[in-house]
Enzyme design. Sequence first.
Site, PDB file in Angstrom:
ATOM      1  N   THR A 102      -5.251  -7.273  10.534  1.00  0.00           N
ATOM      2  CA  THR A 102      -5.611  -5.995   9.902  1.00  0.00           C
ATOM      3  C   THR A 102      -5.155  -4.803  10.741  1.00  0.00           C
ATOM      4  O   THR A 102      -4.598  -3.838  10.210  1.00  0.00           O
ATOM      5  CB  THR A 102      -7.150  -5.926   9.715  1.00  0.00           C
ATOM      6  OG1 THR A 102      -7.585  -7.100   9.032  1.00  0.00           O
ATOM      7  CG2 THR A 102      -7.558  -4.691   8.938  1.00  0.00           C
ATOM      8  N   ARG A 108       2.722  -6.416   8.979  1.00  0.00           N
ATOM      9  CA  ARG A 108       1.973  -5.312   9.594  1.00  0.00           C
ATOM     10  C   ARG A 108       2.532  -4.959  10.971  1.00  0.00           C
ATOM     11  O   ARG A 108       2.552  -3.779  11.349  1.00  0.00           O
ATOM     12  CB  ARG A 108       0.490  -5.659   9.648  1.00  0.00           C
ATOM     13  CG  ARG A 108      -0.179  -5.455   8.279  1.00  0.00           C
ATOM     14  CD  ARG A 108      -1.559  -6.033   8.230  1.00  0.00           C
ATOM     15  NE  ARG A 108      -2.320  -5.556   7.075  1.00  0.00           N
ATOM     16  CZ  ARG A 108      -3.463  -6.102   6.680  1.00  0.00           C
ATOM     17  NH1 ARG A 108      -3.976  -7.135   7.327  1.00  0.00           N
ATOM     18  NH2 ARG A 108      -4.094  -5.612   5.631  1.00  0.00           N
ATOM     19  N   GLU A 145      -9.759 -10.731  -7.626  1.00  0.00           N
ATOM     20  CA  GLU A 145      -8.790  -9.631  -7.489  1.00  0.00           C
ATOM     21  C   GLU A 145      -7.639  -9.760  -8.496  1.00  0.00           C
ATOM     22  O   GLU A 145      -7.145  -8.747  -9.003  1.00  0.00           O
ATOM     23  CB  GLU A 145      -8.268  -9.583  -6.055  1.00  0.00           C
ATOM     24  CG  GLU A 145      -9.360  -9.189  -5.066  1.00  0.00           C
ATOM     25  CD  GLU A 145      -8.873  -9.028  -3.635  1.00  0.00           C
ATOM     26  OE1 GLU A 145      -9.636  -8.466  -2.824  1.00  0.00           O
ATOM     27  OE2 GLU A 145      -7.730  -9.444  -3.317  1.00  0.00           O
ATOM     28  N   LYS A 172       0.823  -1.212   0.000  1.00  0.00           N
ATOM     29  CA  LYS A 172       0.000   0.000   0.000  1.00  0.00           C
ATOM     30  C   LYS A 172       0.863   1.271   0.000  1.00  0.00           C
ATOM     31  O   LYS A 172       2.077   1.214   0.262  1.00  0.00           O
ATOM     32  CB  LYS A 172      -0.920  -0.034   1.224  1.00  0.00           C
ATOM     33  CG  LYS A 172      -1.964  -1.165   1.185  1.00  0.00           C
ATOM     34  CD  LYS A 172      -2.935  -1.040   2.355  1.00  0.00           C
ATOM     35  CE  LYS A 172      -4.004  -2.108   2.329  1.00  0.00           C
ATOM     36  NZ  LYS A 172      -4.987  -1.945   3.427  1.00  0.00           N
ATOM     37  N   ARG A 191      -1.653 -14.332   4.112  1.00  0.00           N
ATOM     38  CA  ARG A 191      -2.374 -13.650   5.211  1.00  0.00           C
ATOM     39  C   ARG A 191      -1.580 -13.787   6.519  1.00  0.00           C
ATOM     40  O   ARG A 191      -1.543 -12.859   7.323  1.00  0.00           O
ATOM     41  CB  ARG A 191      -3.777 -14.251   5.396  1.00  0.00           C
ATOM     42  CG  ARG A 191      -4.724 -14.084   4.227  1.00  0.00           C
ATOM     43  CD  ARG A 191      -5.331 -12.734   4.076  1.00  0.00           C
ATOM     44  NE  ARG A 191      -6.048 -12.260   5.233  1.00  0.00           N
ATOM     45  CZ  ARG A 191      -6.722 -11.104   5.258  1.00  0.00           C
ATOM     46  NH1 ARG A 191      -6.758 -10.321   4.180  1.00  0.00           N
ATOM     47  NH2 ARG A 191      -7.337 -10.712   6.332  1.00  0.00           N
ATOM     48  N   PHE A 231     -15.506   3.625   7.071  1.00  0.00           N
ATOM     49  CA  PHE A 231     -14.130   3.986   6.684  1.00  0.00           C
ATOM     50  C   PHE A 231     -13.913   3.949   5.174  1.00  0.00           C
ATOM     51  O   PHE A 231     -12.799   4.189   4.708  1.00  0.00           O
ATOM     52  CB  PHE A 231     -13.121   3.067   7.394  1.00  0.00           C
ATOM     53  CG  PHE A 231     -13.332   1.592   7.133  1.00  0.00           C
ATOM     54  CD1 PHE A 231     -12.830   0.983   5.994  1.00  0.00           C
ATOM     55  CD2 PHE A 231     -14.035   0.810   8.037  1.00  0.00           C
ATOM     56  CE1 PHE A 231     -13.016  -0.366   5.752  1.00  0.00           C
ATOM     57  CE2 PHE A 231     -14.226  -0.550   7.809  1.00  0.00           C
ATOM     58  CZ  PHE A 231     -13.710  -1.134   6.660  1.00  0.00           C
TER      59      PHE A 231
HETATM   60  P1  GDP Z   1      -7.734  -6.890   5.405  1.00  0.00           P
HETATM   61  O1  GDP Z   1      -8.265  -8.010   4.551  1.00  0.00           O
HETATM   62  O2  GDP Z   1      -6.923  -7.374   6.585  1.00  0.00           O
HETATM   63  O3  GDP Z   1      -7.007  -5.831   4.632  1.00  0.00           O
HETATM   64  O4  GDP Z   1      -9.003  -6.195   6.080  1.00  0.00           O
HETATM   65  P2  GDP Z   1     -10.467  -5.863   5.509  1.00  0.00           P
HETATM   66  O5  GDP Z   1     -10.701  -6.498   4.173  1.00  0.00           O
HETATM   67  O6  GDP Z   1     -11.431  -6.150   6.608  1.00  0.00           O
HETATM   68  O7  GDP Z   1     -10.437  -4.272   5.327  1.00  0.00           O
HETATM   69  C1  GDP Z   1      -9.833  -3.680   4.201  1.00  0.00           C
HETATM   70  C2  GDP Z   1      -9.015  -2.513   4.675  1.00  0.00           C
HETATM   71  O8  GDP Z   1      -9.904  -1.524   5.216  1.00  0.00           O
HETATM   72  C3  GDP Z   1      -8.055  -2.825   5.820  1.00  0.00           C
HETATM   73  O9  GDP Z   1      -6.811  -3.327   5.386  1.00  0.00           O
HETATM   74  C4  GDP Z   1      -7.913  -1.498   6.504  1.00  0.00           C
HETATM   75  O10 GDP Z   1      -6.936  -0.688   5.856  1.00  0.00           O
HETATM   76  C5  GDP Z   1      -9.281  -0.876   6.316  1.00  0.00           C
HETATM   77  N1  GDP Z   1     -10.096  -1.108   7.521  1.00  0.00           N
HETATM   78  C6  GDP Z   1     -10.696  -2.252   7.917  1.00  0.00           C
HETATM   79  N2  GDP Z   1     -11.369  -2.103   9.059  1.00  0.00           N
HETATM   80  C7  GDP Z   1     -11.201  -0.797   9.409  1.00  0.00           C
HETATM   81  C8  GDP Z   1     -11.676   0.003  10.503  1.00  0.00           C
HETATM   82  O11 GDP Z   1     -12.375  -0.462  11.400  1.00  0.00           O
HETATM   83  N3  GDP Z   1     -11.300   1.295  10.499  1.00  0.00           N
HETATM   84  C9  GDP Z   1     -10.503   1.831   9.526  1.00  0.00           C
HETATM   85  N4  GDP Z   1     -10.173   3.123   9.590  1.00  0.00           N
HETATM   86  N5  GDP Z   1     -10.035   1.122   8.484  1.00  0.00           N
HETATM   87  C10 GDP Z   1     -10.385  -0.180   8.427  1.00  0.00           C
END
Ligand code: GDP
Length: 148
Positions: A93, A104, A128, A11, A87, A59
């Site tokens: 996350t 991370r 994707e 990112k 993962r 968000f």
């Molecule tokens: P990932 O698969 O671990 O990337 O997580 P998700 O698919 O659930 O979310 C996609 C992206 O959205 C994450 O990598 C974060 O950058 C963002 N994100 C997810 N949950 C939150 C949240 O509760 N707050 C904020 N600000 N960003 C979030």
Amino acid sequence: MQTQKTLGIIKPDAVEKSHIGEILDRIEKNGLCIIAMKMKTLSQAEAAEFYDIHKERPFFNDLVSFMSSGPVVIMALEGVDAVHRYRQIMGATNPQNAAPGTIRADFAESIDHNAVHGSDSTETAARELKFFFNEDEICPRLVTQDRH
Ligand code: GDP
């Protein structure tokens, strides 16, 4: 365990901080092959389409702005159990919950600037990968054994 493909993104925060090399090194050292890679700055429309599944989340707008704020590195990865393995290398996350030694934990500063993306299932990975790569841009390698 099956050989799989998955989609990873370094990112804008991690690109900005010059962590591309270290992240690629971790991917390769953990037995995943990089079978396609490109660097580009996503448009807001591309970022919104890519994260469409989150469009109702509070968000979402911040996520789209962040993902289109600077260049990203988009990768197709291949290996045994690649979706789950990548993962695991990424970590949780929220970097505060990420296991020590994960990308991370080491390179992300917050849940919204969390260094990397990875597909969360083989179905998501297929969608994707297609979103970012044409078939002829992917260079699959025969992974005949677990190099872990
Ligand atoms: P990932 O698969 O671990 O990337 O997580 P998700 O698919 O659930 O979310 C996609 C992206 O959205 C994450 O990598 C974060 O950058 C963002 N994100 C997810 N949950 C939150 C949240 O509760 N707050 C904020 N600000 N960003 C979030």
